[in-house]
Enzyme design. Structure first.
Site, PDB file in Angstrom:
ATOM      1  N   CYS A 168      -4.617   2.643  -3.919  1.00 27.84           N
ATOM      2  CA  CYS A 168      -3.480   3.001  -3.194  1.00 27.84           C
ATOM      3  C   CYS A 168      -2.476   1.940  -3.361  1.00 27.84           C
ATOM      4  O   CYS A 168      -1.454   1.862  -2.420  1.00 27.84           O
ATOM      5  CB  CYS A 168      -3.461   3.190  -1.779  1.00 27.84           C
TER       6      CYS A 168
ATOM      7  N   GLN B  52      -4.816  -4.827   7.361  1.00 32.12           N
ATOM      8  CA  GLN B  52      -5.872  -5.805   7.060  1.00 32.12           C
ATOM      9  C   GLN B  52      -6.221  -7.078   7.950  1.00 32.12           C
ATOM     10  O   GLN B  52      -6.817  -7.820   7.481  1.00 32.12           O
ATOM     11  CB  GLN B  52      -5.581  -6.152   5.495  1.00 32.12           C
TER      12      GLN B  52
ATOM     13  N   LYS C 205     -10.461   0.566  10.748  1.00 30.28           N
ATOM     14  CA  LYS C 205     -10.400  -0.735  10.214  1.00 30.28           C
ATOM     15  C   LYS C 205     -10.924  -1.673  10.855  1.00 30.28           C
ATOM     16  O   LYS C 205     -11.053  -2.877  10.392  1.00 30.28           O
ATOM     17  CB  LYS C 205      -9.283  -1.072   9.155  1.00 30.28           C
TER      18      LYS C 205
ATOM     19  N   HIS D 263       0.964  -1.177   0.024  1.00 33.14           N
ATOM     20  CA  HIS D 263       0.034  -0.018   0.027  1.00 33.14           C
ATOM     21  C   HIS D 263       0.855   1.097   0.143  1.00 33.14           C
ATOM     22  O   HIS D 263       1.893   1.255   0.653  1.00 33.14           O
ATOM     23  CB  HIS D 263      -0.962  -0.138   1.285  1.00 33.14           C
TER      24      HIS D 263
ATOM     25  N   ASP E  45       2.875  -3.811   8.163  1.00 39.03           N
ATOM     26  CA  ASP E  45       1.593  -3.277   8.142  1.00 39.03           C
ATOM     27  C   ASP E  45       0.307  -4.168   8.409  1.00 39.03           C
ATOM     28  O   ASP E  45       0.115  -5.024   7.294  1.00 39.03           O
ATOM     29  CB  ASP E  45       1.574  -2.631   6.628  1.00 39.03           C
TER      30      ASP E  45
END
Lengths: 149, 401
Positions: free
Chosen positions: B358, B195, B218, B115, B192
């Site tokens: 992104c 998700q 999120k 991303h 990261d």
């Protein structure tokens, strides 16, 4: 109100997006490339202007059916028009998308079918991408009176 | 699930089917109520007041930090920095931790699928310090080849930054194996986890990552708050990137000292209500059980993958069903532009994402300009997938008659 898909995706729009007219580049023409960073659509508009009249118009790029159809119809509509008239059509088209009604609807020809975009606010920027390029191209030309030497 | 008020609304005259959870999730009532309760009864600035409600606000704020630590299986609350979100956390590591350690020619290792939030901060610090970005390739199915990774990691590799789950491909990357390779070469690993944390159990100690960032919004919490996890010694070595009130220990006219981590990273009045809301979101997930959340999202994702595979003319990206994948599926419908797909689905009441997500370099790697992405949350069902499938059939009627 529920927006109507068949108002947005009229047959003439699908036809222009699947078989874009005047698709390609023009050597020696004024070129303005714009992209919509939010969605990645890209349009380069080519204008060949002499004596203040658009002699040839073409575009390249990729994007959704609305941005491609709008660009395709734009290049047909502005052909052999004086720059001032092209700017008038530009204003009329923007009025159509904002209010659903152009002052001079006949002048827009097939482009009037894009009135359905008004029901889909997220897609107005798609319809305007090539028109923003037209505005910038004419602004550049106005200073020089024609194509760059 | 009846806990999510927004999901009761309609979109374009149809019941809303919300399938854009990788962008942001909807909020359970418990989160909304916790924030309202905070403002109604406990609102005061933290870490300063001596009066009762100031102490209550501080306790609530610090309790949320403790909840995040427990949720991530961290050793303690001192491993948990409140940030604005994943992007903010990664920028803090890039500028506060890595910048001063980076020599010209040193390497930062990423994948081509990151991303922009896990790419652009590293581009910036690499340019500032004359370092080099290197990119791990992916196999055609979007998975990482650890043998290639092992060859790519050298003594010049100072840091590896990788998504736990790709926000486009859905690949779940082998963080622990990468961390072992990285640590053997003296490199740090940044994850990261935007998700992964919302939809699967994440244990930072089992992953042995050095830093891990995720976003509250999120994970069923509010916007404007996120978490950066860091190992204690690494957080101690990380410099603040924002300075001012709250983060200081003592201030002279010409010099100051900071509080210890994590408080030295939290300059200014923090987003207190948002921290409380995030704590409530993590409580909500914990009560459901992260194994249950994971199973639910996996079930809907597998069902969707099977259904979409059966649709003629639909191209799916990322790992197949022989791999465990995250709760999202990117696809295209023939040559129809993703925005046109999303507009037709919108008219059917289905919210999906269309565009480059992104990840512009990944789009070039896939050889497409954009994709459609359906991403699932804890409230989605197989019935939602059926509506999605009907919507895609409608797309085909409109564009490919």
């Amino acid at each position: 109100m529920t927006p109507n898909l068949s108002d947005l995706y009229r047959q003439v729009i699908l036809d222009h997006s699947q078989h874009p007219r005047n698709f390609g580049s023009l050597d020696g023409a004024v070129a303005v490339a714009l992209k919509n960073p939010a969605c990645g659509d890209e349009v380069t508009l080519f204008l060949d202007v002499a004596d203040g009249v658009i002699q040839r118009a073409a575009f390249e790029g990729h994007g959704c059916s609305i941005s491609m159809a709008s660009a395709s119809m734009l290049t047909e509509l502005i052909l052999r028009r004086p720059l001032e008239e092209a700017l008038h059509l530009n204003r009329e088209f923007r009025r159509l998308l904002q209010t659903g009604q152009a002052d001079d609807p006949d002048a827009l020809g097939d482009l009037e079918v894009l009135v359905g975009v008004k029901q889909f606010p997220a897609r107005i920027k798609c319809a305007l991408l090539s028109w923003n390029a037209l505005e910038q191209a004419i602004e550049g030309i106005d200073g020089t009176g024609g194509n760059p030497p | 699930m009846s806990d999510f008020p927004l999901l009761e609304r309609e979109m374009n005259g149809k019941p809303l089917i919300y399938l854009d959870n990788a962008a942001t999730t909807q909020k359970p009532l418990a989160v909304l109520q916790s924030m309202e309760q905070y403002y109604r009864t406990h609102n005061a600035n933290v870490h300063r007041g001596v009066y009762q409600i100031a102490a209550e606000a501080t306790d609530l704020y610090e309790a949320a930090r403790g909840k995040a630590a427990a949720f991530l299986q961290a050793k303690g609350a001192e491993n948990i920095v409140f940030t604005r979100g994943t992007t903010d956390g990664i920028n803090l590591v890039a500028q506060g931790y890595l910048a001063s350690r980076l020599q010209p020619g040193d390497r930062i290792l990423l994948t081509v699928a990151e991303h922009h939030s896990n790419l652009v901060p590293w581009q910036r610090v690499a340019k500032q310090r004359g370092a080099v970005l290197r990119f791990l390739p992916l196999r055609p199915d979007g998975t990482l080849d650890l043998d290639v990774a092992a060859r790519e990691i050298t003594p010049r590799t100072k840091l590896i930054a990788v998504a736990h789950i790709s926000n486009v491909l859905g690949t779940i990357h082998p963080i622990r194996a990468l961390a072992d390779l990285a640590h053997a070469a003296g490199a740090a690993v940044v994850v990261d986890a935007a998700q992964s944390v919302p939809h699967m159990p994440v244990d930072v100690q089992a992953l042995d990552c050095d830093f891990l960032a995720f976003s509250g919004h999120k994970a069923y919490g509010p916007t404007g708050i996120g978490i950066l996890y860091g190992k204690k010694d690494l957080l101690a070595q990380t410099e603040p990137v924002q300075y001012g009130g709250e983060m200081i220990d003592s201030v002279e006219l010409y010099d100051s000292t900071w509080k210890p981590a994590p408080w030295k990273f939290e300059a200014g009045t923090p987003p207190i209500a948002e921290a409380v809301g995030l704590g409530a979101a993590l409580d909500f997930l914990t009560e459901l059980g992260m194994d249950t959340v994971h199973e639910r999202v996996q079930d809907v994702t597998r069902y969707a993958y099977e259904k979409l595979t059966q649709l003629a003319g639909v191209t799916l990206y990322g790992p197949g069903l022989n791999q465990t994948r995250g709760g999202l599926i990117s696809f295209n419908v023939g040559s129809v532009h993703p925005h046109d797909v999303a507009t037709v689905l919108d008219a059917c009441g289905v919210a999906v994402r269309a565009g480059h997500h992104c990840t512009q370099p990944l789009m070039r790697w896939l050889g497409v300009h954009a994709t459609v992405r359906a991403s699932f949350g804890v409230y989605n069902t197989r019935d939602d997938v059926d509506v999605l499938v009907q919507g895609i059939q409608r797309v085909q009627e409109v564009f490919l008659p």
